[in-house]
Design an enzyme around this catalytic site. Structure first.
Site, PDB file in Angstrom:
ATOM      1  N   GLU A  15       2.782  -6.773   0.276  1.00 44.00           N
ATOM      2  CA  GLU A  15       2.159  -6.061   1.407  1.00 44.00           C
ATOM      3  C   GLU A  15       1.682  -4.660   1.049  1.00 44.00           C
ATOM      4  O   GLU A  15       0.938  -4.064   1.799  1.00 44.00           O
ATOM      5  CB  GLU A  15       3.113  -5.998   2.601  1.00 44.00           C
ATOM      6  CG  GLU A  15       4.230  -5.004   2.414  1.00 44.00           C
ATOM      7  CD  GLU A  15       4.653  -4.354   3.730  1.00 44.00           C
ATOM      8  OE1 GLU A  15       4.105  -4.682   4.775  1.00 44.00           O
ATOM      9  OE2 GLU A  15       5.544  -3.497   3.663  1.00 44.00           O
ATOM     10  N   ASN A  16       2.121  -4.135  -0.096  1.00 49.53           N
ATOM     11  CA  ASN A  16       1.676  -2.799  -0.510  1.00 49.53           C
ATOM     12  C   ASN A  16       0.766  -2.845  -1.736  1.00 49.53           C
ATOM     13  O   ASN A  16       0.576  -1.837  -2.412  1.00 49.53           O
ATOM     14  CB  ASN A  16       2.888  -1.909  -0.800  1.00 49.53           C
ATOM     15  CG  ASN A  16       3.822  -1.787   0.376  1.00 49.53           C
ATOM     16  OD1 ASN A  16       4.946  -2.270   0.341  1.00 49.53           O
ATOM     17  ND2 ASN A  16       3.354  -1.166   1.434  1.00 49.53           N
ATOM     18  N   ASN A  43       5.075  -5.513   7.546  1.00 47.02           N
ATOM     19  CA  ASN A  43       4.448  -4.772   8.632  1.00 47.02           C
ATOM     20  C   ASN A  43       3.033  -4.311   8.301  1.00 47.02           C
ATOM     21  O   ASN A  43       2.260  -3.998   9.188  1.00 47.02           O
ATOM     22  CB  ASN A  43       5.311  -3.565   9.023  1.00 47.02           C
ATOM     23  CG  ASN A  43       5.678  -2.712   7.838  1.00 47.02           C
ATOM     24  OD1 ASN A  43       6.201  -3.220   6.848  1.00 47.02           O
ATOM     25  ND2 ASN A  43       5.419  -1.429   7.906  1.00 47.02           N
ATOM     26  N   HIS A  44       2.671  -4.282   7.006  1.00 49.57           N
ATOM     27  CA  HIS A  44       1.313  -3.895   6.629  1.00 49.57           C
ATOM     28  C   HIS A  44       0.420  -5.102   6.327  1.00 49.57           C
ATOM     29  O   HIS A  44      -0.632  -4.965   5.704  1.00 49.57           O
ATOM     30  CB  HIS A  44       1.334  -2.981   5.391  1.00 49.57           C
ATOM     31  CG  HIS A  44       2.003  -1.666   5.620  1.00 49.57           C
ATOM     32  ND1 HIS A  44       1.710  -0.870   6.704  1.00 49.57           N
ATOM     33  CD2 HIS A  44       2.950  -1.004   4.922  1.00 49.57           C
ATOM     34  CE1 HIS A  44       2.455   0.231   6.649  1.00 49.57           C
ATOM     35  NE2 HIS A  44       3.221   0.165   5.582  1.00 49.57           N
ATOM     36  N   HIS A 127      11.893  -8.835   6.048  1.00 48.73           N
ATOM     37  CA  HIS A 127      11.208  -7.553   5.863  1.00 48.73           C
ATOM     38  C   HIS A 127      11.638  -6.626   6.989  1.00 48.73           C
ATOM     39  O   HIS A 127      11.199  -6.771   8.129  1.00 48.73           O
ATOM     40  CB  HIS A 127       9.697  -7.794   5.884  1.00 48.73           C
ATOM     41  CG  HIS A 127       8.913  -6.658   5.335  1.00 48.73           C
ATOM     42  ND1 HIS A 127       8.705  -6.473   3.987  1.00 48.73           N
ATOM     43  CD2 HIS A 127       8.299  -5.620   5.948  1.00 48.73           C
ATOM     44  CE1 HIS A 127       7.984  -5.384   3.797  1.00 48.73           C
ATOM     45  NE2 HIS A 127       7.733  -4.842   4.963  1.00 48.73           N
ATOM     46  N   HIS A 152      11.047  -4.129   2.118  1.00 49.42           N
ATOM     47  CA  HIS A 152      10.439  -3.082   2.957  1.00 49.42           C
ATOM     48  C   HIS A 152      10.869  -1.666   2.623  1.00 49.42           C
ATOM     49  O   HIS A 152      10.042  -0.764   2.671  1.00 49.42           O
ATOM     50  CB  HIS A 152      10.661  -3.313   4.458  1.00 49.42           C
ATOM     51  CG  HIS A 152      10.117  -2.204   5.319  1.00 49.42           C
ATOM     52  ND1 HIS A 152       8.767  -2.002   5.500  1.00 49.42           N
ATOM     53  CD2 HIS A 152      10.745  -1.220   6.030  1.00 49.42           C
ATOM     54  CE1 HIS A 152       8.587  -0.952   6.302  1.00 49.42           C
ATOM     55  NE2 HIS A 152       9.764  -0.452   6.619  1.00 49.42           N
ATOM     56  N   HIS A 154      11.742  -0.300  -0.205  1.00 51.51           N
ATOM     57  CA  HIS A 154      11.346   0.105  -1.559  1.00 51.51           C
ATOM     58  C   HIS A 154      12.536   0.613  -2.377  1.00 51.51           C
ATOM     59  O   HIS A 154      12.349   1.109  -3.488  1.00 51.51           O
ATOM     60  CB  HIS A 154      10.252   1.181  -1.562  1.00 51.51           C
ATOM     61  CG  HIS A 154       8.974   0.760  -0.900  1.00 51.51           C
ATOM     62  ND1 HIS A 154       7.753   1.286  -1.255  1.00 51.51           N
ATOM     63  CD2 HIS A 154       8.723  -0.139   0.064  1.00 51.51           C
ATOM     64  CE1 HIS A 154       6.803   0.747  -0.513  1.00 51.51           C
ATOM     65  NE2 HIS A 154       7.376  -0.124   0.305  1.00 51.51           N
TER      66      HIS A 154
HETATM   67 FE   LIG Z   1       6.931  -2.867   4.851  1.00 48.36          FE
END
Ligand SMILES: [Fe+2]
Length: 236
Positions: A15-16, A43-44, A127, A152, A154
């Site tokens: 997602e990142n 969420n992204h 997540h 999520h 990191h």
């Molecule tokens: Fe996230």
């Protein structure tokens, strides 16, 4: 690492991937080409809107199952593994700070049942921001899925363990990316935003790159996990 560790299936949270926020079709293709079997999101998931049609078309990428009904894509997929089995992957979003359409607990049982009708090998990417939500989900699913892997924050946690009924769990698998940073962002920029309260354009940091994740072994017939260890490898 796939060859060295004899990995049968590799799941990557992507997602990142697009400079720290969201993912594009090109980046998803690249992750799949270099050895990921499935990409999970969070969420992204929809920050790069061009991923929408890709989510509808590909069974190699899942977005959180508890987003709004109108969002593209799916929250569960089943893919073949290198050793001729099938792996189900489920992606769910925690509630704290992340505002899912519904609680992950509202729909996770149904998803797990659907997954288990296809295969005993089930991985859940939880997540979530809150460690407690991830721990509660893992305990709730203990014995019904192979693993619950948190993502999520990191930041890799030191709690990788086997739960009593055979589910492997780690609160957070950590971040593959630059650790000489504030969770991946150039430290100066993150500090500037926090100190001033003004918007600052973030940039991805460069230094201290590590591959982080979790390595899980399981019995392919029962789906029961036999070991889990955190993976933490510096990239020169
Ligand atoms: Fe996230």
């Amino acid at each position: 690492m796939r060859a060295e560790l004899e990995i049968d299936a590799c799941v990557v949270n992507g997602e990142n991937a697009a400079d720290g926020i969201g993912i594009t079709p090109r980046l998803a293709d690249q992750l799949l080409a270099v050895g990921a079997d499935v990409i999970t999101l969070g969420n992204h998931a929809f920050r790069r809107t061009e991923i929408g049609p890709y989510l509808d078309q590909s069974d190699r990428i899942v977005r959180p199952a508890n987003t709004a009904r109108t969002t593209p894509g799916r929250g569960l997929t089943v893919v073949p593994t290198a050793n001729g089995r099938r792996l189900a992957v489920i992606n769910v979003l925690g509630s704290l700070f992340l505002h899912p359409a519904t609680s992950m607990f509202e729909l996770v049982d149904e998803l797990v049942e659907e997954a288990r009708r296809a295969t005993p090998l089930v991985l859940v990417d939880a997540h979530a921001e809150a460690t407690s939500e991830k721990a509660a989900l893992a305990r709730w699913l203990d014995g019904r899925v192979t693993a619950v892997v948190g993502t999520h924050t990191h930041v890799q946690t030191s709690d990788a363990c086997l739960l009593p009924r055979g589910t492997a769990f780690i609160t957070d698998a950590g971040m593959t990316g630059p650790h000489d940073s504030v969770i991946g962002v150039e430290a100066d920029l993150a500090i500037q935003r926090m100190r001033t309260g003004l918007p600052v354009r973030f940039a991805t940091a460069q230094g201290g790159v590590r591959i982080e994740g979790a390595l899980i072994e399981c019995d392919p017939d029962s789906g029961r996990a036999s070991s889990i260890e955190a993976v933490r490898v510096s990239v020169p």
